[in-house]
Each structure stands twice: as structure tokens, then as C-alpha cells.
Write a protein that holds these residues in place. Structure first.
Motif, short mmCIF file in Angstrom:
data_model
loop_
_atom_site.label_atom_id
_atom_site.label_comp_id
_atom_site.label_asym_id
_atom_site.label_seq_id
_atom_site.Cartn_x
_atom_site.Cartn_y
_atom_site.Cartn_z
N ALA A 1 0.81 -1.21 0.00
CA ALA A 1 0.00 0.00 0.00
C ALA A 1 0.85 1.26 0.00
N HIS B 1 3.15 1.88 -2.05
CA HIS B 1 3.37 2.25 -3.44
C HIS B 1 2.20 3.10 -3.95
N PRO B 2 2.45 3.95 -4.93
CA PRO B 2 1.33 4.63 -5.59
C PRO B 2 0.40 3.60 -6.22
N PRO B 3 -0.90 3.86 -6.29
CA PRO B 3 -1.87 2.87 -6.80
C PRO B 3 -1.48 2.24 -8.13
N GLY B 4 -0.92 3.00 -9.05
CA GLY B 4 -0.61 2.45 -10.37
C GLY B 4 0.60 1.55 -10.42
N SER B 5 1.39 1.48 -9.36
CA SER B 5 2.64 0.71 -9.40
C SER B 5 2.67 -0.44 -8.39
N ARG B 6 1.53 -0.77 -7.82
CA ARG B 6 1.48 -1.87 -6.85
C ARG B 6 1.46 -3.22 -7.54
N ASN C 1 0.45 -7.23 -7.63
CA ASN C 1 -0.70 -8.00 -7.13
C ASN C 1 -0.30 -8.76 -5.87
N GLY D 1 -9.75 -0.53 3.37
CA GLY D 1 -9.21 -0.52 2.01
C GLY D 1 -8.05 -1.46 1.81
N ASP E 1 -8.91 -4.81 0.25
CA ASP E 1 -9.21 -4.80 -1.18
C ASP E 1 -7.97 -5.10 -2.02
N LEU E 2 -6.78 -4.95 -1.43
CA LEU E 2 -5.56 -5.23 -2.18
C LEU E 2 -5.20 -6.71 -2.18
#
Length: 496
Positions: free
Chosen positions: A56, A58-63, A65, A93, A96-97
């Protein structure tokens, strides 16, 4: 995370995880790249959250899976329980990851994996999991084994298997967590004009190191000679004082040891450890291409370190740092392990220190004298020409002098014994439970550098180790002076 601290969140979940282990798992997920993070085991536990908080960050676009896979198939119930806890704590939240794949998805798995987490188990179970996921591990992937170790021999066997053919290198290791990283991570390509800072950042990222910690370690503990083409990385309590003085004399380096000290040393000869005042370059002073060549193992530098029997090294650090109340240690321990009263049992004080305080020192990395040598050597980032045992100092001296003469050195200084302590045979400090616990803490030091876990044993009955009246008097005198030195340092750094 709505102001919720990771520590508070972890305390609300089941599972066994120390603060250091939580930070280690956070770092594993934080540095994961090029593939998914796969955790084998329950979702509703501390290790899951430590990993997902790392992702989490990391920025959302670079996480990457994140998959949680329970062998018993109860992942949905476990994930629901985790969701309830996280929602209650204001961190819903995070759940959700976490993906909980079904059996069909696992059977059809094709996704690269950059980090694989395994709970400690029997050898057959762990080996089967490694073999199942090995084809998907990326070239710089890591495997983490964590949890209470019921079968220590099984974990040791698995780690030995993974290290044996050179595919994996052990990065971290404690009594309840081992991290191994694929050796292929050393094959790193960089632009030709990369700076030293960019090179270090890249190596730190690939190998899962914290960049700031790596820079700090290299800045304090590496010594480099361009003229004689060598690089030395210090290990405290392994002849480092003698080697630093030797290097300074060999290089005719400027020493500014008369300046106000920034480390709390108690002897003038120890001011050599004020690294900022010693005019010998560090690895960070090399050009980007030079440090890249050295770290990739393609340079002609003689890169070396000296290590010491972990049992012996720990006793030395205990005697000089803990029992004498060295500045910086007094605030942590006071005098409770000093064994400074007449008749005090030194062996029992040492055993109590190992039982109650050693793990905290190791986990926090607060004092390098108590940290694993394997960790301090920054394996697998630095490919050493050779790591020597201090007990075989002559072997090191012969090899080092041969290299120096091959580089044109004619007159060589002599190594001097600057910092020898006086105490009984270190083997007398150990009994079976204490030795077993110390071995667990420093297992990679024994395995990697050729030290016998049984070397603490002696023939016959070990003598009593008790403080005599005369020793108690002088020991108390030294402790009180160290307390005054610590007090004066406090005034120096924080004037009233």
C-alpha cells in the motif's frame, strides 16, 4: 490508514510477529517489483497485514498484485475475518488489495512472482511449496520463511538446499525469519553515465535493501583505496580497529581525530571510528561505473572483510559494551547485567542478557556490535574476493600483503593490537541453552563463514565466573567514569 499505527493494527490480529519481522515483511513488499507477492497461509494474521501495508505504500498504479493462498481452502472465511478487523480499525481498504484465488486459478497460474512467503513447517511441506512456485519466481525474487520453528533442522535443511547450488543467497536470518534472494539479482544493467548514487539506489532496489540504510552503512563502514585497488568492509569486534589504523597509515590519510567527537567513544585510540574524520574514501566516493563494476563482481578490486566466531564476538561485545556501561548502553541497560558486585555470577548475567535483551538489540539494529555479521556484510549486494576469519589473521595478512605488493606497495605498515580486552575464555560463558539461543540468532554467521556451532564446548567442568572483590572495585570505578563520560556527551550534544 486513517492515523492507525501499524503496531496497533498488528496487535489486533492473530499470529506471531515481532516488530523487526513486521518491518522486514513490510520492506519485502515495499521493494517487490516485476511480479506478484504470494503468501501461503491464513489471510487473517499479522504477516498478511505487514506485507499488504508494504504494498500500500506504493502509488496505486505501481502496486504488485498480492495473493493470499491457504492450503486448507478456508481463505474466504479467513479473508472475511480480516476484513472485519481492518474495517473496525478504519483500514478496510487494505483488504481490497488482497486477492484470494480459487483452486482453478491456482492450477492455471502463469503470473511472475517477486516475493514468496512461506510459514515455517516441516521440510516436506516447505519443499513442496518452493518447488510448486519456483518456476514463476523472477530473477530477483525472494523467499521468506517466517513463524515459530518447531523443526529447526527442517528449516536449516531447506535453506541449505536453496543456497547449495548458488541460486539463492541468504539476506536476513533470525530465530523466526529467513529471507533468501535469487542470486540472479546480481546481473544488473545500468546506463554508462550513472552516478554512484544512482548505482546504489538501483542495487538497493533490486536486492530489497532500504536505500538510506545501505548508504549509511557504506558511508560508515567501507574503506576504499584507488591506488592499491582494495575495498574493506568493517565488522565491529573483528579486528576492525587494527585494520582501520593500518589503512590510514598505508594511505597516509589525513586524520582529524582532535575534532569534537560525534560518537560516544571512551578511549582516545577509538576515535579512529569517527569515520567522517578519517580521510580514506568510501565506496560512495567511487565513480558510478567503478562502484557498478565492484558490485557486479567484474572489477579487479580486492574486496575483503574479516569475521569472527559469533560466540566469541558476542562475549567480547558483552564485556566491553554491556558490563562496562559504555556510553549509549547505559540508558538501555543501566547496570542490570554488569555483574559488578563482589561474588556476582558473570555467566548468569550473560545468560540473562541473551535471554532478555539480545533479540531487541539485533532486531532494532541499534548497535552494530550485536548485529549479525552476515547482515553487516550486506550480502548479496557486495561480491567479496574473500571473507577471512579473524582467528586466522595470518592467512588474511599474507593474502592482503601479496595483493598490495602486486599493486606496487613497497613499505607496508604493521598491524597493531589496539583494542584487546581482558576476560576469561569466552567458552566458559556458555551453557547448552545459551549457546543454542545464540546459534539461532546468528545461524547464517555459522553456516556462511565456517564456524562450528559446537565450538563453545570445553573438556571438563567449566570454572565458576564470579566477580572478585578487587575486580568489583575497579569495574565499578570504570562504570562510574563511563557514566560521567556519557553525561558529558549529553551536555556536549544538548547544551543547557
Amino acid at each position: 490508514m486513517s492515523g492507525v499505527r501499524l503496531k496497533d493494527l498488528l496487535e489486533s490480529l492473530p499470529g506471531s510477529l515481532s516488530e523487526w519481522e513486521a518491518l522486514a515483511l513490510f520492506r519485502v513488499a515495499r521493494t517487490a517489483s516485476g511480479g506478484a507477492v504470494v503468501k501461503i497461509g491464513p489471510c487473517n494474521e499479522k504477516a498478511t497485514v505487514a506485507l499488504v501495508v508494504g504494498l500500500a505504500s506504493h502509488p496505486p498504479g505501481s502496486r504488485q498484485n498480492y495473493y493470499c493462498i491457504e492450503p486448507n481452502g478456508h481463505v474466504n472465511g479467513s479473508r472475511s475475518a480480516l476484513m472485519q478487523t481492518l474495517t473496525k480499525m478504519g483500514c478496510g481498504g487494505l483488504a481490497d488489495l488482497i486477492v484470494a484465488p480459487g483452486a482453478a486459478e491456482i492450477a492455471a497460474w502463469r503470473e511472475p512472482v517477486s516475493a514468496l512467503y512461506l510459514p515455517a513447517a516441516d521440510y516436506t511441506t516447505m519443499r513442496a511449496q518452493v518447488d510448486r512456485w519456483l518456476p514463476f519466481l523472477t530473477p530477483n525474487a525472494c523467499i521468506v520463511i517466517q513463524g515459530p520453528v518447531a523443526d529447526k533442522a527442517a528449516r536449516r535443511r531447506l535453506v541449505s538446499d536453496l543456497e547449495a547450488n548458488g541460486d539463492f543467497i541468504r539476506l536476513e536470518s533470525t530465530a523466526s525469519l529467513v529471507e533468501l534472494r535469487r542470486a540472479g539479482a546480481r546481473k544488473i544493467t545500468l546506463p554508462a553515465n550513472s552516478s554512484a548514487a544512482e548505482v546504489v539506489q538501483r542495487y538497493a532496489s533490486v536486492h530489497g535493501f532500504d536505500e538510506a540504510s545501505l548508504n549509511a552503512r557504506l558511508a560508515h563502514s567501507s574503506f576504499v583505496s584507488r591506488r592499491y585497488r582494495f575495498a574493506y568492509v568493517e565488522i565491529p569486534k573483528a579486528a576492525c580497529t587494527a585494520i582501520k589504523y593500518f589503512i590510514a597509515e598505508l594511505e597516509n590519510a589525513p586524520l582529524e581525530l582532535g575534532r569534537i567527537p560525534y560518537l560516544r567513544e571512551t578511549k582516545q585510540s577509538m576515535l579512529i571510528h569517527q569515520r567522517q574524520y578519517v580521510g580514506v574514501p568510501t565506496l560512495l566516493h567511487l565513480a558510478g561505473s567503478e562502484i557498478h563494476a565492484l558490485l557486479s563482481g567484474t572489477s579487479d578490486y580486492f574486496t575483503f572483510a574479516l569475521v569472527r566466531n559469533p560466540y566469541s564476538r558476542l562475549v567480547s561485545a558483552f564485556e566491553s559494551k554491556i558490563r562496562l556501561g559504555e556510553p549509549g548502553m547505559r540508558e538501555v541497560f543501566g547496570r542490570r547485567w554488569a555483574a559488578a558486585m563482589p561474588g556476582a555470577d558473570v555467566r548468569e548475567a550473560f545468560a540473562a542478557f541473551v535471554r532478555h535483551d539480545l533479540e531487541g538489540l539485533i532486531s532494532s539494529s541499534m548497535e552494530h556490535h550485536f548485529v549479525s555479521q552476515h547482515r553487516l556484510l550486506m550480502r548479496p549486494i557486495i561480491p567479496y574476493t574473500k571473507i577471512f576469519q579473524v582467528e586466522r589473521f595470518k592467512e588474511f595478512e599474507t593474502a592482503f600483503f601479496a595483493h598490495l605488493r602486486g599493486q606496487g606497495a613497497e613499505t607496508l605498515p604493521k598491524f597493531k593490537d589496539w583494542n584487546r580486552s581482558s576476560y576469561p575464555d569466552w567458552r566458559f560463558y556458555y551453557d547448552e541453552p545459551t549457546a543454542e539461543r545464540v546459534f539461532e540468532f546468528f545461524e547464517p554467521d555459522f553456516d556462511s563463514y565456517g564456524y562450528d556451532p559446537e565450538s563453545w564446548r570445553t573438556t571438563g567442568k567449566a570454572p565458576e565466573l564470579r566477580t572478585s572483590e578487587e575486580e568489583a572495585y575497579w569495574r565499578t570505578e570504570v562504570i562510574e567514569r563511563n557514566e560521567m563520560i556519557d553525561f558529558l556527551y549529553g551536555l556536549l550534544y544538548n547544551p543547557r
